[in-house]
Design a protein around this motif. Structure first.
Motif, mmCIF file in Angstrom:
data_model
loop_
_atom_site.group_PDB
_atom_site.id
_atom_site.type_symbol
_atom_site.label_atom_id
_atom_site.label_comp_id
_atom_site.label_asym_id
_atom_site.label_seq_id
_atom_site.Cartn_x
_atom_site.Cartn_y
_atom_site.Cartn_z
ATOM 1 N N ALA A 94 0.801 -1.267 -0.190
ATOM 2 C CA ALA A 94 -0.095 -0.112 0.001
ATOM 3 C C ALA A 94 0.828 1.346 -0.214
ATOM 4 O O ALA A 94 0.635 2.389 -0.488
ATOM 5 N N PRO A 95 1.845 1.356 0.794
ATOM 6 C CA PRO A 95 2.996 2.579 0.603
ATOM 7 C C PRO A 95 3.595 2.734 -0.735
ATOM 8 O O PRO A 95 3.386 3.882 -0.947
ATOM 9 N N ILE A 96 3.862 1.870 -1.347
ATOM 10 C CA ILE A 96 4.450 2.223 -2.500
ATOM 11 C C ILE A 96 3.478 2.297 -3.571
ATOM 12 O O ILE A 96 3.567 3.304 -4.570
ATOM 13 N N ILE A 97 2.161 1.984 -3.757
ATOM 14 C CA ILE A 97 1.024 2.194 -4.353
ATOM 15 C C ILE A 97 0.469 3.584 -4.349
ATOM 16 O O ILE A 97 0.382 4.234 -5.099
ATOM 17 N N ALA A 98 0.498 4.116 -2.858
ATOM 18 C CA ALA A 98 0.177 5.464 -2.691
ATOM 19 C C ALA A 98 1.225 6.255 -3.205
ATOM 20 O O ALA A 98 1.064 7.597 -3.855
ATOM 21 N N LEU A 99 2.650 6.052 -3.077
ATOM 22 C CA LEU A 99 3.613 7.121 -3.495
ATOM 23 C C LEU A 99 3.498 6.957 -5.156
ATOM 24 O O LEU A 99 3.703 8.036 -5.797
ATOM 25 N N SER A 100 3.163 5.885 -5.876
ATOM 26 C CA SER A 100 3.003 5.870 -7.233
ATOM 27 C C SER A 100 1.800 6.862 -7.658
ATOM 28 O O SER A 100 2.113 7.687 -8.448
ATOM 29 N N GLY A 101 0.786 6.764 -6.882
ATOM 30 C CA GLY A 101 -0.320 7.558 -7.117
ATOM 31 C C GLY A 101 -0.113 8.986 -7.262
ATOM 32 O O GLY A 101 -0.608 9.927 -8.022
ATOM 33 N N VAL A 102 0.463 9.453 -6.288
ATOM 34 C CA VAL A 102 0.672 10.818 -5.856
ATOM 35 C C VAL A 102 1.849 11.424 -6.653
ATOM 36 O O VAL A 102 1.930 12.618 -7.056
ATOM 37 N N THR A 103 2.796 10.690 -7.163
ATOM 38 C CA THR A 103 3.919 11.255 -7.792
ATOM 39 C C THR A 103 3.799 11.018 -9.271
ATOM 40 O O THR A 103 4.487 11.627 -10.442
ATOM 41 N N GLY A 104 3.150 9.966 -10.030
ATOM 42 C CA GLY A 104 3.003 9.717 -11.192
ATOM 43 C C GLY A 104 4.101 8.705 -11.843
ATOM 44 O O GLY A 104 4.007 8.531 -12.996
ATOM 45 N N ILE A 105 5.068 8.587 -10.660
ATOM 46 C CA ILE A 105 6.212 7.653 -11.172
ATOM 47 C C ILE A 105 5.631 6.027 -11.262
ATOM 48 O O ILE A 105 4.791 5.691 -10.459
ATOM 49 N N ASP A 106 6.127 5.481 -12.204
ATOM 50 C CA ASP A 106 5.637 4.109 -12.481
ATOM 51 C C ASP A 106 6.089 3.364 -11.179
ATOM 52 O O ASP A 106 7.098 3.031 -10.515
ATOM 53 N N ILE A 107 5.006 2.273 -10.865
ATOM 54 C CA ILE A 107 5.079 1.697 -9.628
ATOM 55 C C ILE A 107 6.169 0.662 -9.512
ATOM 56 O O ILE A 107 6.881 0.313 -8.593
ATOM 57 N N HIS A 108 6.452 0.142 -10.608
ATOM 58 C CA HIS A 108 7.430 -0.942 -10.765
ATOM 59 C C HIS A 108 8.902 -0.173 -10.798
ATOM 60 O O HIS A 108 9.993 -0.855 -10.034
ATOM 61 N N LEU A 109 9.285 1.086 -10.992
ATOM 62 C CA LEU A 109 10.283 1.598 -10.705
ATOM 63 C C LEU A 109 10.652 2.083 -9.085
ATOM 64 O O LEU A 109 11.618 1.895 -8.683
ATOM 65 N N LEU A 110 9.480 2.505 -8.591
ATOM 66 C CA LEU A 110 9.556 2.573 -7.117
ATOM 67 C C LEU A 110 9.775 1.326 -6.518
ATOM 68 O O LEU A 110 10.842 1.200 -5.424
#
Length: 564
Positions: free
Chosen positions: A174-190
């Motif tokens: 959930a933290p990584i998914i939220a991070l991707s959502g607010v930054t627009g950075i690809d979730i796989h890269l994060l």
């Protein structure tokens, strides 16, 4: 069309940044100083961000409302959709009695408290973090360690410190998914970047745990198993986050580590075991949603022969271990199937609804369009896969549909304040990001230049220490980290992931987590004692972790940063 303003207050960037920080500062003060419930503090922060967006940053009111609704929906799907279904599966294991069986099997492995600290707090705690998170791993680990004879204070400190390495990928990432959502950075890269940071922490946590339990003697006598546990977890976390699926990173890492420790203990055991008398009947502390709600919600769940739906023939057969671990095997299997190329391609093409969010037409201060597209995954998303896993688990446990639905209802009830908190925090983050408040803060922090790499981990650490949630911290500071990184010439993937990875070190000090731990250990009102025992561990690890992040921002370890 709304164009963001970088310095809306009298043309002063510094003054504008001070005003932009008001919603966050208010949220933190309400949580940390006045001990206001997290859901109430989050709503206040959201209201302030919306007022500032309209009055100071001059964002049209309809767009302010539309932006807050977009953030709220993202909080529901995918984040809460994942969290609710993950906790439902955990609840199924509790009400059927198989969670208690799993605890019994784990406690039967060894009577050495140093080994139990690794197995229960580190391995089993990580498994709980992968599903439940939000305080449940700490509360349950403490209860199990005390039942195994460990002193309450020591059990609390061990469990809090162990709940670090898995947190960035907790609650099905959930933290990584939220991070991707607010930054627009690809979730796989994060996921890749975080998977190249937290394993370094995981490798040393088991050694620290045995040091806390038995001092340097414990390290000398049990370092082989501690090293095996740390390396197994680190390698499994790295491989899963980088090459398999971000959602099951902690599940795979915890299972692999548990198996590695069990195999090693068949061939090696410490010469002098550190044991203690059994402290009492086995109990499991249930803290579903406690920290995220800013309250102590630790409920003791006693599973007896009368309430557990396990017939005696099954309990006396050789299927005990299989039935106890079966939910985690099902989850791994379902997520693994979803990652098979044909299935993954089908889900990507037919199971995601993408659309431009209505009422939002925004450009940044330079005139570049700000993305407002919303992607709604309804089959391949982690929450749906968890729902499918839960249905399979309920069927294999031979639960009636009524019992399974009742467990789901109980989960929703216990998470009611968490739901409000997550929705409000994500709405707050979206309003700040879309109105330009976050960009104003980022521009002000850009004055630190390349030294921002040293400041970035502390921002993530502070966010989790105050909110008690890596997910909330990522929602609040994720875009700030990425924006500032771009302005100072650092990699935004590195700095955004750092917010999550370094943030885990602040969780052991969060007031909410300390309250849950103190309640589970029978130390209500003595949270300060736990804080004093953990503060130097938290700060010391943060300093070491900051050095790693700084090296990753330079050519020395810059090769570790993934590229799209």
């Amino acid at each position: 069309m709304f164009q963001q303003i970088l310095d809306p207050l009298f043309g002063s960037l510094a003054l504008s940044a001070l005003v932009a920080v008001i919603p966050l500062a208010t949220l933190f003060v309400l949580l940390g100083v006045f001990r206001v419930k997290a859901w109430k503090a989050s709503l206040v922060g959201l209201a302030l961000s919306m007022i500032l967006a309209a009055v100071v940053w001059r964002m049209p009111v309809p767009q302010v409302i539309s932006g807050s609704l977009e953030g709220a929906l993202y909080g529901i799907v995918p984040i809460l959709w994942i969290l609710v279904n993950a906790l439902w599966i955990y609840r199924l294991t509790v009400v059927t009695g198989w969670f208690e069986v799993l605890g019994d099997r784990i406690r039967a492995i060894s009577d050495d408290q140093r080994i139990l600290a690794i197995i229960i707090a580190f391995c089993f705690g990580a498994l709980l973090e992968s599903l439940a998170g939000f305080g449940a791993p700490v509360a349950i680990s403490i209860a199990m360690l005390i039942a195994a004879g460990m002193a309450p204070v020591k059990a609390a400190v061990v469990s809090l410190l162990a709940n670090t390495a898995p947190v960035a990928f907790g609650a099905m990432a959930a933290p990584i998914i939220a991070l991707s959502g607010v930054t627009g950075i690809d979730i796989h890269l994060l996921s890749q970047m975080a998977g190249r940071q937290t394993p370094f922490l995981a490798a040393f946590v088991p050694l620290i745990l045995v040091l806390i339990v038995d001092g340097w003697r414990g390290v000398r006598q049990t370092w082989p198993v501690a090293v095996v546990a740390g390396i197994a977890f680190a390698v499994a976390q790295f491989v899963t986050a980088n090459y398999i699926a971000v959602e099951i990173t902690d599940v795979v890492a915890a299972v692999v580590t548990m198996l590695a420790v069990l195999v090693m203990l068949r061939f090696w055991k410490p010469k002098n075991a550190v044991t203690a008398g059994h402290a009492g009947p086995g109990e499991t502390a249930d803290a579903l949603g406690g920290p995220a709600e800013g309250r102590t919600a630790t409920t003791v769940v006693k599973v007896t022969e009368a309430t557990a739906h396990i017939d005696r023939s099954t309990r006396s057969s050789g299927n005990l271990t299989w039935n106890a671990v079966m939910p985690y095997v099902v989850i791994i299997a379902v997520f693994s199937i979803s990652q098979l190329p044909p299935v993954k391609a089908f889900l990507a093409a037919h199971a995601t609804l993408s659309f431009a969010w209505p009422g939002l037409e925004i450009t940044d201060s330079a005139g570049n369009a700000v993305g407002t597209a919303f992607k709604l995954g309804y089959i391949g998303t982690g929450g749906t896969l968890l729902l499918i896993s839960g249905i399979i688990v309920a069927a294999l446990y031979r639960m009636s549909a009524r019992s399974a639905v009742a467990a789901y209802g109980t989960t929703l009830h216990q998470l009611r304040f968490t739901i409000v908190t997550v929705v409000a925090v994500l709405a707050l983050a979206y309003v700040m990001n879309l109105s330009g408040q976050t960009h104003t803060l980022g521009a002000a922090l850009a004055a630190t230049g390349g030294l921002f790499a040293l400041l970035s981990p502390a921002i993530g650490w502070l966010g989790v220490a105050i909110t008690g949630s890596d997910t909330s911290s990522n929602a609040l500071f994720g875009l700030l980290q990425a924006t500032t990184a771009e302005k100072v010439g650092l990699d935004p993937v590195l700095m955004a992931a750092t917010n999550s990875s370094a943030g885990v070190l602040g969780k052991m000090l969060s007031p909410q987590n300390l309250a849950v731990a103190a309640a589970a250990a029978g130390m209500a009102g003595k949270e300060g004692d736990l804080f004093r025992r953990l503060i130097w561990w938290s700060l010391g690890l943060l300093v070491v972790f900051t050095a790693l992040i700084y090296l990753q921002s330079t050519p020395i370890l810059g090769w570790m940063v993934p590229t799209s």
